[in-house]
Every structure is written in C-alpha cells, then in structure tokens.
Design an enzyme around this catalytic site. Structure first.
Site, short mmCIF file in Angstrom:
data_model
loop_
_atom_site.label_atom_id
_atom_site.label_comp_id
_atom_site.label_asym_id
_atom_site.label_seq_id
_atom_site.Cartn_x
_atom_site.Cartn_y
_atom_site.Cartn_z
N GLY A 1 -26.40 -35.01 -10.31
CA GLY A 1 -26.94 -36.36 -10.43
C GLY A 1 -27.07 -37.13 -9.14
O GLY A 1 -27.78 -38.14 -9.09
N LEU B 1 9.33 2.57 1.60
CA LEU B 1 9.89 2.45 2.95
C LEU B 1 10.27 1.01 3.29
O LEU B 1 11.32 0.74 3.85
CB LEU B 1 8.87 2.98 3.98
CG LEU B 1 9.16 2.69 5.46
CD1 LEU B 1 10.47 3.32 5.88
CD2 LEU B 1 8.00 3.19 6.33
N ASN C 1 3.43 2.07 1.80
CA ASN C 1 4.76 1.95 2.39
C ASN C 1 5.71 1.05 1.61
O ASN C 1 6.65 0.51 2.19
CB ASN C 1 4.63 1.46 3.83
CG ASN C 1 3.97 2.50 4.73
OD1 ASN C 1 4.53 3.55 4.98
ND2 ASN C 1 2.76 2.21 5.18
N LYS D 1 -17.94 -20.87 -11.11
CA LYS D 1 -18.30 -22.21 -11.58
C LYS D 1 -18.69 -22.07 -13.05
O LYS D 1 -19.67 -21.41 -13.38
CB LYS D 1 -19.45 -22.80 -10.78
CG LYS D 1 -19.76 -24.23 -11.22
CD LYS D 1 -21.05 -24.76 -10.64
CE LYS D 1 -21.33 -26.14 -11.26
NZ LYS D 1 -22.71 -26.58 -10.97
N TYR E 1 0.82 -1.21 0.00
CA TYR E 1 0.00 0.00 0.00
C TYR E 1 0.86 1.27 0.00
O TYR E 1 1.59 1.50 -0.95
CB TYR E 1 -0.99 -0.03 1.15
CG TYR E 1 -2.03 1.08 1.12
CD1 TYR E 1 -2.56 1.54 -0.09
CD2 TYR E 1 -2.47 1.69 2.29
CE1 TYR E 1 -3.50 2.56 -0.13
CE2 TYR E 1 -3.41 2.71 2.26
CZ TYR E 1 -3.91 3.14 1.06
OH TYR E 1 -4.84 4.16 1.02
N SER F 1 -30.24 -30.25 -6.24
CA SER F 1 -31.60 -30.77 -6.46
C SER F 1 -32.01 -31.79 -5.42
O SER F 1 -33.16 -31.78 -4.96
CB SER F 1 -31.69 -31.40 -7.86
OG SER F 1 -31.47 -30.42 -8.85
#
Length: 660
Positions: free
Chosen positions: A589, A335, A332, A501, A330, A611
């Site tokens: 299935g 540094l 730094n 998926k 980020y 299902s």
C-alpha cells in the site's frame, strides 16, 4: 516444566555437555528424539586429527586439544559407570597406493614436517609397511604412521554417556521432539515440543544434522553408510592390529570384527543402506586389505552427519542471548566431544570464551555489510527493535536488522513483480541497496511473464531470497508452495535459506489475507523449520498470535496490495509495534517516499515495497528515493519527534532581546 539448562539433542555432543554442566553444579535436562540415525551411529570412533590431515589451523588445534583430553575424560566416565568406552591409543596407519602420491621406497622412518612437533608422524616405505602390518594389498607402496591417533568404540561411548548422565542426575527425556523455539525480544522463552512447552533459563542446541529444522543454520545432513565383517572363529587372533585409514575407506579392528566405513552422501534425510554404497565400501576395503573378502558380513548401518559449508563446527553464542550453539561437527563429533563439553560449559557458566571459539561462531556464515554509500550504512538504518531512552546511543551503535538469526544491513525489502523489463528490475534493486528480495514461487516455477530468467538475473550470493506464496488461496496450497520455495532457494545456492513470506489470499478483488488460513499455515510451517514472515491485516491480536506460534516477523498491510493508498491502518500498526517481540515489517500500500518515511517514523523495523517502485515512470530513481526515505524515517524515529502543542512557541528566545 522448567529447568536451569535444557540441551536439545541426546547424541554424544549433547550428553557430554550435559554431564560437564551437571558436574559443575547446574540442573540439566536433555531432550532426545529417537535419533537412531544420528551421527553417532555413522561413526567408527576414530580419534584421527593427524590421519585426517585437517587443513584448517584452528580446527586442527581444536582436535588436538580434544584428543589430549580423551584419556582422562574416558577414565572419568568409566569410573562413574563401571562400563568400558573402548578407548585405545592404538595409532593409525594410512597406507598409500602409487597413484595417490606415496613416496615409494624412499624415506623410511622420515618424520612428516607438516605435523605438530608434539604430534609426530612417520613415513614407512613399501617394505616397512608390509612388515609392520601384514596382509595389506599388493598395490600399497607405503604409508604414514600416526602414533598419537586413537580410537573409541562409538556405540559403547554413547551407552556410557547415557548411563553417566543418569548416574550424576541429568534429567533425560527420551522421545521428545522440539518443534520450534519460542522467542521474545532476543531471548528464547520456551521450546514448543510434542509434549508441550518446556522452559529453561538457558538452552543449548546440539541436535546435529537436524539443527536447521529449528534455526536457519547452514547445517545439512551428510549420510554415511557403514558395515562390519565378522572375523571367523578359526582365525586364532585378530589379524588386523591397527586402524587402516585408506583412500575413501577406513577399516577399524574391534575384538571379533572389522568396521568398514564410510560413504559421504549429500542426499538429505533419505534413509537406509544401498547396494551402491555398500559395494563401494567393500571394493575399497578389499583392495586395501584383501583377506577380508573371505569374512562373513555381520551388520549394515547408516546415519546422518551434520555438515556445514566449511566442514567446521558451529560453537558458542547465537543471536539469542540465552541460546548456545554446539552443532555441525560433521566427521569429528566423537573426537570433539570432550573439548566441546569443556568449552561450552566454560562459556555458559563463566562467560569465558576461549580464543579458539572465535573461529567457530555462526556469524561467519552471515553476509558482510554493504559499504557502497555512506548514507546507506548509517546506523539509523540498522538499529533493531524500538526506541530506547538513550537515542544517541542507538544512533551511534551499528545494530543490524535480525530476522530469524540472519543479519541484514538494509531495512528496505523489494520485490520482482510488475516491472516492464528484467533490466528495470535489476537497476531498481541495485538502486535500492536492499538485501532481501521477495520472489513469487509460483510465477518462477511456471515461468510467468516477467519472471523468465529471474533466477539468473540477480546475484544470489549478495541478495537474500524471500520466496513468497503469492497466488495461494488456502493454507494447504501455501504450505505446499512454501516447500517448493525452500527448494528453489537451495537450487540457487542458498542452502541455509528457510525463509518464507506467507500469503494466503482467497479474496481476488481486494486481495486481503485470510487470517485463519494464515495462522493455520504458519503453525505448520514453523513446525517444519521455516522462518515464517506472514502477510496480514493490521490486526494486533492476530499479530500476537502469530508471534506466539513462532513466526520470525509480522507483516501488516498499510493498505491493500498495489493500491498506493499509503498508511490507512496507522493506529493498528502502532499497537502491533508497541507489543511486538519480533520485527514488524510494513507491507503493501505504500505509494510514495513520504509514506515510507512515515511508516518508519512509527517504529516499523522494515518495509517491503514493490508496486510503488516497479510502476513508477523511473523505477530506479524511485527505488533510490525509497531507500533514503527508509533511512530518514528510521533516524527520525530514533531521534524522537518534538511535542505537539496547541499554541505557538517562538523558535528564538525572548530573553535578551533589544528593546526601545
């Protein structure tokens, strides 16, 4: 091409690590894309752990340690190259306006008790600060002086690092874009790039804001706009002697110019400077140091900082044993370059993990294990991969299911379709104790029946969304819907979710997936940084090809979707499991718990069942049964089945029996 260590990313962090590793005797290659917009360019080179007032103790210690390394580190780089890094231990002045809590005229010279004893800071009252730095705005009522903070010329440092890397023999490959990590059995086996496959013994991911395109890490780009103003030639000397670290602005003096920065914008990878951003910087800078309003504007620029949710870097090990992470720095990155290089080199070459590294592991972003029911946390439900000879060791080791680097404690995935009501769906998902729920992107987007209010119905802080491309008949459709799915997950708070998926189904009668379209879509989505979970026929050759292009799992069908026919493809699923280096998820299935257990007994890593649960007269009870069956099947697989014989064998021994 093969190298001992390959570093993905040629910014300050990647180059610093490469030089350190090379100086310790390793062969190193750095792959650098054209990152003109990288974080290095969105920096002013401040080394300011004190002025930043970093609240996290571990981060503060890491920054202090790195700042202490800077004098020797830059001296070594300058000796290697004969170039100047612009390092200056100049201190930083942090002026305050009255409304942001300055101490007014009191406390001149007071030491800040919140700072480290070895890193003091001093309060300057209004009179002292205006005397110490003439030209400050009239509204400045005081400020803190941080004498141990420093600066480096970030652009000069980047050039010095590149030159130093060349001089010590690091192989630098510019214009190389890594498209995917090729993985097998928990190791990276190569990098798919625009120049072909590149292999190494070890890899380091240091690609900053682009890291999420290769791994599902919670690293997002945060755009920073900056500009510089030129000090007029008629001004006899540099009027500003010290860095000013103000409210929403900093001003850094550099020889003949002042550098102003920086905005912090969560806008993705939208490039370029904007009038709004530049205006905001100029207004804040003129308020803090009014005379610069007369200075001519010299240059505008922008770049993308790599931000994590907690604004701390990700350092150290990954889920792949030969992949080390060094990203998410980020604000730094400049540094932290020297300490990151030292810690990562120690970690790779000596297997020495500094205690500080524990605070920056990627695992801090993973979901916590569920402990709702002892049976559901049995290690049989967790152990990833396939049975080892030491089965008792497998059973006793809590080894979670890992998909694309994300850890899950349940091996049962469920869906949201076909339920009679939202309430039944909620109850069933809770009863299943699953952690992954698949959601049809198109049905949510169009608010199809049964999907109204779905986004609000589940707690997405506890459940990982698996968007799916159901309803797509071509690869092109599936790719487009996958992109929508990623955005949908982000809108629900899962910023790092790149799972999809993949379903490509042109056959509306039997709903069998198109193998060619699936492979085409998978190749493209992997390149775009998705973790692809493809739904396929139980075709071992297709499964292997999908794994080779970088899919996170393969998901062979047991029998046609929604048919409840059970396992009709057992032989092929066994071949897929035997040869797979990624998790195998049996999908579609399965109609009963006995069939679920049977699939897990084959060695499947997980199941996806919708299902059979949703169409049961009592969905919640069936969801619970499927969970128990998944656990039982996994435990049976790990334990191992008794041999099948052609003849009877008595359960009790014949020796020692009583005879007449």
């Amino acid at each position: 091409m093969t190298s001992e260590i390959v570093i993905i990313g040629g910014g300050v962090i990647g180059l610093a690590i490469a030089i350190e590793l090379k100086l310790r005797g390793t062969n190193v290659t750095v792959l650098c894309s054209d990152f003109q917009a990288a974080a290095t360019h969105a920096a002013a080179g401040m080394l300011a752990p004190d002025a930043e007032n970093i609240p996290n103790g571990a981060m503060r210690s890491l920054c202090w340690r790195s700042r202490a390394l800077y004098p020797d580190w830059t001296r070594k780089l300058e000796e290697l190259t004969g170039l100047n890094t612009g390092y200056r231990p100049c201190g930083i002045l942090a002026p305050f306006f009255e409304e942001v809590g300055g101490q007014g005229d009191e406390g001149a010279g007071e030491v800040n008790s919140s700072s480290s004893p070895s890193s003091p800071s001093y309060w300057l009252n209004k009179e002292a600060i205006h005397q110490y730095q003439p030209g400050l705005g009239a509204e400045v009522v005081g400020g803190w002086w941080y004498p141990e903070d420093a600066q480096v010329d970030n652009k000069a440092l980047a050039h010095v690092l590149w030159t130093a890397a060349e001089s010590v023999g690091v192989e630098l490959k510019y214009g190389i874009t890594v498209e995917a990590l090729l993985q097998h059995q928990g190791k990276v086996v190569g990098l798919q790039t625009n120049a072909g496959i590149i292999r190494a013994a070890h890899y380091v991911l240091a690609s900053g804001a682009w890291s999420n395109e290769l791994l599902p890490l919670p690293v997002r780009p945060r755009k920073g706009q900056m500009l510089s103003v030129r000090i007029p030639e008629l001004v006899p000397e540099l009027p500003l002697k010290r860095i000013l670290f103000g409210q929403d602005i900093y001003i850094v003096p550099r020889r003949d110019r002042l550098v102003l920065g920086a905005t912090s914008e969560d806008v993705g990878f939208i490039p370029n400077n904007t009038p709004e951003g530049i205006e905001k910087l100029l207004q804040a800078a003129i308020r803090l140091y009014p005379q610069l309003k007369h200075y001519p504007i010299q240059e505008f620029w922008w770049g993308f900082r790599p931000a994590t949710p907690d604004e701390l870097p990700i350092l150290g090990s990954s889920y792949c044993q030969n992949l080390t992470l060094a990203t998410g720095h980020y604000r730094n990155g400049i540094l932290l370059a020297p300490v990151t290089a030292a810690l990562i080199a120690d970690f790779i070459l000596s297997q020495k993990s500094d205690p500080l590294l524990a605070n920056f592991q990627y695992s801090r972003f993973q979901s916590k294990p569920s402990t709702s029911t002892p049976m559901l946390t049995h290690s049989a439900n967790f152990s990833n991969g396939h049975r080892t000879p030491d089965a008792m060791n497998c059973v006793s080791t809590n080894s979670p299911l890992i998909i694309a680097g994300k850890t899950f404690q349940s091996r049962l995935m469920t869906g949201t379709g076909k339920y009679r009501s939202i309430e039944e769906m909620q109850q069933s998902i809770a009863a299943s104790d699953c952690q992954i729920v698949t959601v049809a992107v198109r049905r949510v987007q169009t608010k199809a029946p049964g999907h109204e209010g779905l986004a609000e119905a589940l707690d997405w802080t506890k459940i990982w969304m698996l968007p799916n491309t159901a309803g797509c008949q071509t690869a092109e459709e599936a790719i487009r819907v996958a992109r929508l799915g990623r955005e949908m997950a982000k809108l629900l708070g899962q910023e790092d979710n790149n799972f999809i998926k993949l379903e490509v189904i042109p056959d509306l009668k039997y709903l069998l997936p198109d193998p060619i379209g699936t492979l085409q879509a998978a190749e493209q989505l992997v390149k775009e940084g998705f973790a692809v979970l493809p739904y396929i026929n139980a075709d071992p050759m297709l499964a292997k090809r999908l794994e080779e292009v970088g899919c996170a799992t393969v998901m062979p069908l047991a029998s046609p979707i929604g048919s409840g026919q059970g396992l009709k493809t057992t032989a092929n699923i066994q071949i897929i499991i035997e040869n797979a280096g990624v998790p195998v998820v049996v999908d579609a299935g399965i109609g009963s718990p006995s069939e679920a257990a049977q699939a897990m007994e084959l060695g499947a890593d997980a199941l996806l069942i919708n299902s059979a649960i949703a169409l049961s007269p009592n969905p919640a009870a069936m969801a619970r049964a499927m969970n128990l069956a998944t656990v039982a099947g996994r435990l049976a697989y790990l334990a191992g089945r008794m041999p099948i014989k052609d003849y009877a064998s008595p359960s009790s021994p014949l020796t020692g029996t009583i005879t007449s």
